[in-house]
Structures are given as C-alpha cells and as structure tokens.
Design an enzyme around this catalytic site. Structure first.
Site, PDB file in Angstrom:
ATOM      1  N   TYR A 118      56.613  68.572  93.086  1.00 26.05           N
ATOM      2  CA  TYR A 118      55.732  67.496  93.541  1.00 26.05           C
ATOM      3  C   TYR A 118      56.438  66.711  94.632  1.00 26.05           C
ATOM      4  CZ  TYR A 118      53.322  63.015  93.664  1.00 26.05           C
ATOM      5  OH  TYR A 118      52.647  61.906  94.083  1.00 26.05           O
ATOM      6  N   GLU A 206      50.251  63.483  99.850  1.00 26.24           N
ATOM      7  CA  GLU A 206      50.696  63.943  98.530  1.00 26.24           C
ATOM      8  C   GLU A 206      50.521  65.450  98.434  1.00 26.24           C
ATOM      9  OE1 GLU A 206      48.270  63.275  94.899  1.00 26.24           O
ATOM     10  OE2 GLU A 206      50.060  62.281  94.108  1.00 26.24           O
TER      11      GLU A 206
END
Ligand code: GDP
Ligand code: MN
Length: 396
Positions: A118, A206
């Site tokens: 991530y 993101e």
C-alpha cells in the site's frame, strides 16, 4: 475532483511510474478489441476486467474479474458494463458502471513471490506537509490495517523546500522489506509518484495495491486520485477527466450558477453569503436543536436569481423542514436581497416549509419591512440569535 482509476494511471504513466497496462472501454466490442491489442503488446495471456466508478472496494462487489482468455474477457465485460455495482463505499443502490478498464494480468506466477503493498501520497493538514503513507499490508483496506495492525503503517513527512530525499526513499524501500532490484525499483517508483502528485496539484494519490511482481518490478495496480479543484485552472488538460455521472446532480446545478453547495444529512436548509458566516450559521442551527441540511454560500452577489436557484436546490431535499436565510449586507444591500427572496418565493409558487430570514447590515430595517409586508409566510429576524430561536420554534 476525483478521478477514475484509468485516468489516475494515465497521469502516473506520463510521469514514468510503472502501471498495470490497459485501456478503457465503454462497449463490449471495444473491450474485446482492446484485449486483442493488449495481447500483442504484452506477453500475458490473461486480462483483468475492472469497473470504473468513483468508489473503492470494487473487487468485493464483483466489479473486478480475471479473464483467462478473450472469450472470458467478452463474458465479464458484458457482465460488468451496465451493472449496478454495490461496494462498501457506494450507496445501497450502488453505482451504474459505464466504463471498464481492460488490463494486463500482472499477477502471473514466476520464481519469486508476488507481494501486495500500500502506498499513498497525501496532504497532512496538521503539519502542512505532504506525506508518503505506506504499508507492506496492501490489497486490503488501509482502515482495517490501521485498526488491527497500526504498527504496519509507516509515514514519511516531506519537507516542502527540500523535497523527498534519497534517504527517505531508501527508508521506505527498507520498511517494505524489499531488496536488490525490487529495492531500487521502489525508490524510483516513489520518487516519480511524488513528482506526479506535486505536478498535478493533487491532494491524494492512493495506490492500493502496488505490487512487487515475480520479476521484481514495482507496479501500480490501482489508482485513487483526488485533484485540488482550486488548482484546476493550472491544468486545462484535466478538465476532460470530469465525469458528471459521478457527481451529485444538485452540486453540479449549484456550481453552474456560481453557488458553493455541499449537501448534508440534516433538516434545516441554509442560504448564507460568505463561507465563514455559513459555518457560523451551521453551528447556531446545531445549538438550537436542528441539524444543517447543507452548506450553501451564495457569495457576494446574493441577487434574486441566485437566491431562487438556492431555494430550488434546497427544496429538492425532502429532509428539509425549515430554511434559514442568513445574509450579512455589506456591499450587498439587504433590501435588494429581501426583494430577491420575495420574488424567488413567488416564482417558485408553493413552498411548504417555513422560511426564516435574518438580514443584517446595510438597509436591514427596510429589508425587514419588505419581508413583513410581502404577505408571504416568511419569518423575519434581525439578530442571529432571534433567527435561531425562530428555527427552534419550528421544531418545538
Ligand atoms: P478495488 O477493489 O476497488 O480497490 O480495486 P483494485 O484495483 O484494487 O482491485 C481489486 C483486487 O483485484 C486487487 O487487490 C487484486 O487482488 C485483484 N487484481 C487486480 N489486478 C489484478 C491482476 O492483474 N491479476 C490478478 N490476478 N488480480 C488482480
Ligand atoms: Mn484498490
């Protein structure tokens, strides 16, 4: 402004960030021809078919499917295009899928393990710095990681003058447990991702997941991008990314007449001039036992046309049980606004919720007279507290 995954990937690849290759399609036939094109460009026989909507968790809702050949690609494209996709981030009704992304399968097996990571770049408003937030636990929702294993989330704050340093890049790659080629590729990936974020005037990039492929490439598999609306004028190329289907129709209508409008869940509609006064008005509504149904700033020129548009937009919301108009007359004269309200009221015809109007400032007394003599069911007030009390009476 939020972007679709395929648009975010387009910006990333313009900055040299490695992304899962693919194309967007709006029809099944188009999806199949893009699949054929991908087949000639990459050496992977499988494809990923992904719904393009402004919400995450698409995989969970059945909006992401792995197709092992062109027939399956056609089948899944047919299934996903046009579906109402329900994910943990959409409403109960879901969102209609109008576009799909046909991507190369980047999870093909090889000699090394594939890892899902991530990585996001975002603005930290408490320190006024951009930061890179990252974790080795990608692929799942980051909120879940934050709750269950907060020690697995790392942050690097970036000095705005110095920019991201080589040491910070290396720290990130180290904390993500990468070595050799994967380590170097990660440093390169983050550096370019950060540049993409800065140069787009974004407030969020993101990437979840970023994968380390079996041949140690670092690849962006997803992209959630939010651009700063106030900087869009610097990026004429980005205007084409706006997708009106993804935006609230009332917010669009408001923007087209120059109103700043945000819908909220409460029962008292607010029409106010100035953002600060709008916030104060929302506070006083709360204090008097109501709940604001919206934030609405009509701006410096609270003329009849705008007040009418504002009233129409607010009346569209069935939760609204009262409307509070709170205008401070500085340059704008209160009597003009009062006349605007009376005219707007007459133009709209029947309004079945009470309207409380507080006009303060230039010509406030004349304004109150106009309202009181209009014969309309409009309650006037001069002080903010008395306006709030009148809102309270509506709910008593
Ligand atoms: P989200 O669910 O909306 O966040 O959509 P993502 O783009 O993150 O995709 C969801 C999941 O699909 C990922 O976490 C992966 O597990 C899977 N996925 C995405 N791309 C590929 C791919 O190329 N191959 C395979 N096998 N799985 C993929
Ligand atoms: Mn994702």
């Amino acid at each position: 402004m939020n972007l679709h995954e395929y648009q975010g990937k387009e910006i990333l690849s313009q900055h040299g960030v490695r992304v899962q290759r693919g194309y967007v399609a709006e029809k099944v036939s188009e999806a199949v021809s893009k699949g054929k094109q991908l087949l000639t460009e990459t050496n992977t026989p499988c494809f990923i078919v992904k719904a393009q909507i402004h919400a995450g968790g698409r995989g969970k809702g059945g909006g992401v499917k792995l197709a092992k050949n062109l027939d399956e690609l056609e089948h899944y494209s047919n299934e996903i295009l046009g579906m109402m996709l329900i994910t943990p981030q959409t409403s109960k009704e879901g969102k209609k899928v109008r576009k799909i992304f046909i991507g190369e399968d980047v999870y093909y097996p090889g000699k090394n393990k594939i890892e899902e990571l991530y990585i996001s770049v975002l603005l930290d408003r408490t320190t006024n710095k951009n930061m890179v937030m990252y974790s080795s636990e990608g692929g799942v929702e980051i909120e879940q990681v934050a709750e269950e294993t907060p020690d697995k989330i790392f942050i690097e704050k970036i000095d705005p003058i110095v920019g991201i340093t080589d040491l910070q890049l290396q720290t990130i790659a180290t904390n993500l447990n990468l070595s050799n080629d994967a380590f170097d590729n990660m440093c390169d990936f983050i550096k370019k991702l950060y540049t993409a974020y800065l140069e787009s005037d974004a407030s969020l990039f993101e990437i979840n997941p970023v994968i380390k492929s079996s041949d140690n490439k670092i690849i962006a598999v997803d992209a959630k991008v939010t651009l700063d609306d106030n900087a869009l004028f610097r990026h004429p190329d980005f205007i084409q990314y706006r997708d009106e289907y993804e935006e609230d129709p009332l917010e669009n209508e408001a923007a087209s007449v120059g109103l700043s409008y945000v819908k909220l869940d409460g029962n008292v509609g607010c029409i106010v001039n100035g953002a600060g006064l709008a916030m104060a008005t929302m506070d006083i509504i709360k204090h008097s036992g109501g709940n604001p149904a919206n934030f609405l700033d009509v701006g410096g020129t609270a003329d009849a046309k705008r007040v009418e548009a504002a009233l129409r937009i607010i009346l569209n919301d069935n939760n609204v049980k009262a409307i509070l108009v709170n205008i401070f007359g500085g340059i704008v004269r209160c009597d003009r606004v009062a006349q605007g309200i009376v005219d707007a009221y007459k133009n709209i015809g029947s309004i079945d919720v009470p309207i409380i109007v507080r006009l303060q400032g230039t010509n406030a007394v004349e304004a109150k007279e106009i309202i009181d003599n209009s014969g309309l069911e409009v309650i006037s007030a001069i002080s903010l507290q008395s306006a709030a009390d009148k809102v309270k009476n509506v709910f008593a």
